[in-house]
Design an enzyme around this catalytic site. Sequence first.
Site, short mmCIF file in Angstrom:
data_model
loop_
_atom_site.label_atom_id
_atom_site.label_comp_id
_atom_site.label_asym_id
_atom_site.label_seq_id
_atom_site.Cartn_x
_atom_site.Cartn_y
_atom_site.Cartn_z
N SER A 39 16.94 84.19 -28.49
CA SER A 39 17.03 85.08 -27.36
C SER A 39 16.90 84.30 -26.05
CB SER A 39 16.00 86.21 -27.48
OG SER A 39 16.24 87.24 -26.53
N ASP B 204 23.69 93.56 -32.13
CA ASP B 204 23.07 93.12 -30.88
C ASP B 204 24.01 93.45 -29.72
OD1 ASP B 204 21.94 91.78 -28.72
OD2 ASP B 204 21.66 89.89 -29.80
N HIS C 84 19.32 92.27 -32.86
CA HIS C 84 18.84 91.15 -32.06
C HIS C 84 17.58 90.55 -32.69
CE1 HIS C 84 18.54 88.75 -28.43
NE2 HIS C 84 17.28 89.08 -28.30
#
Length: 322
Positions: free
Chosen positions: A165, A269, A299
Amino acid sequence: MSEPSPVSDPYAHIGIVKNPDGSITRDPTRFPYASATPDPSPVNTVVSKDITVSHSNSTWMRLYVPVTALNDGVSSKKLPLVVYYHGGGFVICSVDFKPFHDFCNRMARELNAVVASPSYRLAPEHRLPAAYDDGVDALRFIRTSDDEWIKSHADLSNVFLMGTSAGGNLAYNVGLRSALADLSPVRIRGLVLHHPFFGGEERCESEIRLEHDQVFPPTAGDVCWELCLPVGANRDHEYSNLTVGDGPVNMEMIGRLGWKVVVSGGGGDPMIDRQRDVAKLMKEKGVDVVERFTDGVVHGAELGDPTKSTTLFASIRNLIYS
């Protein structure tokens, strides 16, 4: 099946409260913490410990080494070094949050690699590029460290930068900065961008389609960008949107360096289209890219699912041992 309800308060979803003066208060109970495990045991096939990187910036890192490497002693072959940056939108989370600790533990074991997970200063107290600066400082620390685990077991000529991320965004930008610095004997061989946090002002198709995502909806990403980008910048800043400004030129530099890059994402995501666009542009600019996009995966899914992380680590193993 009914449509999931939209996230009504993206600040609460992230686990923060915005105060009247613009500061934030983080929820200290959002994730459990995990202590390092420096002592080998039948259940600890990987040992870990914490070491200070910068007293002035209060940064540190957690090192992970497979027990087999310690048992083989200093005469054993040194292992690849994966420098892993945690996620959290540049706003929350820490190296010692249990999901990241467990992930790094599994990674060190399954890759038979040394893993270094550096901390970095968070926004909005420290807006970008502070985290990028801390990421490079961690590499400089590794370069000159007298720590026995690093000296005896980490192959500094075989280093890979990885992050999840925001950590994926960080790994990419640290890589760019490192390419312009003399970090020898540290030699970066590639990047692993795991569900990297990228953005842009105009919503992409996947952000529109997954606007009610329950894991990391676009509105939560908007809040993180608002808090971490330089004051006055929007989501088309080059820290967020790699396809604008000098982004393509930077990719050409990575191509010339010969780095291998894995871009990993999930079909569930909202940022999947941005990740695909970055991977496509990298290829066009001469970067050796392996795309690893999995349908239906949300995600950061591999953080909490060992079965999913095993397949991710297989892709990374091919990268670092090829």
